[in-house]
Design a protein around this motif. Structure first.
Motif, PDB file in Angstrom:
ATOM      1  N   GLU A  85      -6.014   1.761   7.352  1.00 41.94           N
ATOM      2  CA  GLU A  85      -5.098   0.904   6.590  1.00 41.94           C
ATOM      3  C   GLU A  85      -5.878  -0.253   5.980  1.00 41.94           C
ATOM      4  O   GLU A  85      -6.643  -0.922   6.671  1.00 41.94           O
ATOM      5  CB  GLU A  85      -4.009   0.371   7.532  1.00 41.94           C
ATOM      6  CG  GLU A  85      -3.112  -0.681   6.960  1.00 41.94           C
ATOM      7  CD  GLU A  85      -2.269  -0.171   5.813  1.00 41.94           C
ATOM      8  OE1 GLU A  85      -2.442  -0.699   4.687  1.00 41.94           O
ATOM      9  OE2 GLU A  85      -1.461   0.752   6.039  1.00 41.94           O
ATOM     10  N   ASP A  86      -5.671  -0.503   4.676  1.00 41.77           N
ATOM     11  CA  ASP A  86      -6.435  -1.563   4.020  1.00 41.77           C
ATOM     12  C   ASP A  86      -5.672  -2.877   3.895  1.00 41.77           C
ATOM     13  O   ASP A  86      -6.253  -3.897   3.506  1.00 41.77           O
ATOM     14  CB  ASP A  86      -6.907  -1.102   2.634  1.00 41.77           C
ATOM     15  CG  ASP A  86      -5.752  -0.949   1.656  1.00 41.77           C
ATOM     16  OD1 ASP A  86      -4.688  -0.443   2.082  1.00 41.77           O
ATOM     17  OD2 ASP A  86      -5.899  -1.319   0.486  1.00 41.77           O
TER      18      ASP A  86
ATOM     19  N   PRO B  53      -4.416  -6.006   5.526  1.00 42.36           N
ATOM     20  CA  PRO B  53      -4.701  -6.697   6.794  1.00 42.36           C
ATOM     21  C   PRO B  53      -3.467  -6.973   7.644  1.00 42.36           C
ATOM     22  O   PRO B  53      -3.510  -6.810   8.867  1.00 42.36           O
ATOM     23  CB  PRO B  53      -5.373  -7.994   6.337  1.00 42.36           C
ATOM     24  CG  PRO B  53      -5.960  -7.664   5.007  1.00 42.36           C
ATOM     25  CD  PRO B  53      -4.994  -6.710   4.366  1.00 42.36           C
TER      26      PRO B  53
ATOM     27  N   GLN C 224      -2.219  -3.659   9.134  1.00 42.98           N
ATOM     28  CA  GLN C 224      -3.174  -3.221  10.154  1.00 42.98           C
ATOM     29  C   GLN C 224      -3.036  -4.077  11.417  1.00 42.98           C
ATOM     30  O   GLN C 224      -3.036  -3.558  12.544  1.00 42.98           O
ATOM     31  CB  GLN C 224      -4.598  -3.326   9.591  1.00 42.98           C
ATOM     32  CG  GLN C 224      -5.709  -2.814  10.501  1.00 42.98           C
ATOM     33  CD  GLN C 224      -5.775  -1.301  10.562  1.00 42.98           C
ATOM     34  OE1 GLN C 224      -4.877  -0.671  11.117  1.00 42.98           O
ATOM     35  NE2 GLN C 224      -6.832  -0.729  10.011  1.00 42.98           N
TER      36      GLN C 224
ATOM     37  N   TYR D 187     -10.731   0.681   7.186  1.00 41.78           N
ATOM     38  CA  TYR D 187     -10.069   0.093   6.029  1.00 41.78           C
ATOM     39  C   TYR D 187     -10.320   0.911   4.754  1.00 41.78           C
ATOM     40  O   TYR D 187      -9.739   0.623   3.715  1.00 41.78           O
ATOM     41  CB  TYR D 187     -10.549  -1.345   5.823  1.00 41.78           C
ATOM     42  CG  TYR D 187     -10.163  -2.246   6.979  1.00 41.78           C
ATOM     43  CD1 TYR D 187      -8.962  -2.955   6.964  1.00 41.78           C
ATOM     44  CD2 TYR D 187     -10.985  -2.363   8.095  1.00 41.78           C
ATOM     45  CE1 TYR D 187      -8.591  -3.768   8.032  1.00 41.78           C
ATOM     46  CE2 TYR D 187     -10.624  -3.174   9.172  1.00 41.78           C
ATOM     47  CZ  TYR D 187      -9.435  -3.869   9.141  1.00 41.78           C
ATOM     48  OH  TYR D 187      -9.067  -4.661  10.219  1.00 41.78           O
ATOM     49  N   THR D 188     -11.187   1.911   4.840  1.00 43.67           N
ATOM     50  CA  THR D 188     -11.521   2.757   3.691  1.00 43.67           C
ATOM     51  C   THR D 188     -11.628   4.207   4.129  1.00 43.67           C
ATOM     52  O   THR D 188     -11.719   4.509   5.327  1.00 43.67           O
ATOM     53  CB  THR D 188     -12.862   2.330   3.068  1.00 43.67           C
ATOM     54  OG1 THR D 188     -13.913   2.587   4.025  1.00 43.67           O
ATOM     55  CG2 THR D 188     -12.864   0.862   2.675  1.00 43.67           C
TER      56      THR D 188
END
Length: 223
Positions: free
Chosen positions: A11-12, A14, A17, A35-36
């Motif tokens: 998940e990108d 914040p 996440q 994140y990627t």
């Protein structure tokens, strides 16, 4: 969850996440964060996670492309998370190999229960399925005959697993097609027939074959 397992959160955003991390850690889950797409590939390539929670729109690519590649080698359970919630989007996520689909925004309590259900269903599948000289590994989506890799495609493996889990039982063509292609057969029986023909050839020497039952479906049985 297995004490040695972990959940991979891809998940990108914040805040999303952080919230997902908070509720899962509060309930005792071990986590790794990505994140990627590149980070997800690196982490999952080193050690198989117990499950993946996967966002679709990521900075370096599409999460569903990552999922499509993952499904060539792994049956790890995947919960797709995304703001794209049209029926078309959901179908696309499930056809890519998602086991469940949750649209944003969502309640964290619902998210937790979906993760728990995902892991519960996954635990029902044993590490190894054995019948005669055949061994199937659901986690890696690989099948072996007398210890030799049968080199099956993802769809061929899924089809074989359906049969191995139901030996000597007639299974309808419609059910098999839906399990393998993720949609109703709608008259497209040719693709299933072709795949069964290829799979029957690869089963030679196993002592088992796939027999067509006219008007009923197919049965996996001893030769």
């Amino acid at each position: 969850m297995d004490n040695h397992g972990y959940l991979l959160l891809v998940e990108d955003e914040p805040v999303v996440q952080s919230n997902n991390k908070m509720i899962l850690e509060r309930h005792g889950y071990k986590l790794r964060l990505a994140y990627t797409v590149a980070e997800a590939q690196e982490i999952s390539g080193k050690e198989r996670p117990s499950a993946i929670i996967l966002d679709v729109i990521l900075p370096d690519g599409n999460g569903l492309d990552f999922l499509n590649e993952l499904r060539k080698t792994s049956n790890v359970p995947v919960l797709v998370l995304t703001a794209m919630g049209t029926p078309k989007d959901i179908i696309k996520g499930l056809e890519a190999g998602g086991d469940d689909y949750l649209t944003k925004p969502y309640e964290l309590s619902v998210f937790l229960k979906r993760v728990e259900a995902l892991l519960r269903r996954a635990s029902l599948v044993p590490d190894i399925l054995e019948i005669g000289p055949l061994e199937l590994e659901p986690a890696s989506a690989r099948a072996f005959l007398n210890g030799e890799d049968m080199v099956l495609s993802q769809k061929e493996y899924t089809l074989l697993q359906q049969f191995v889990q139901r030996p000597e039982i007639t299974v309808s063509a419609g059910y098999l097609y839906e399990k393998v292609w993720g949609r109703e057969m709608a008259g497209d029986a040719g693709s299933l027939k072709t795949m069964i023909y290829r799979l029957r050839k690869k089963l030679e020497g196993s002592g088992y074959t796939i027999t067509a039952e006219r008007g009923e479906g197919y049965i996996f049985e001893r030769e």
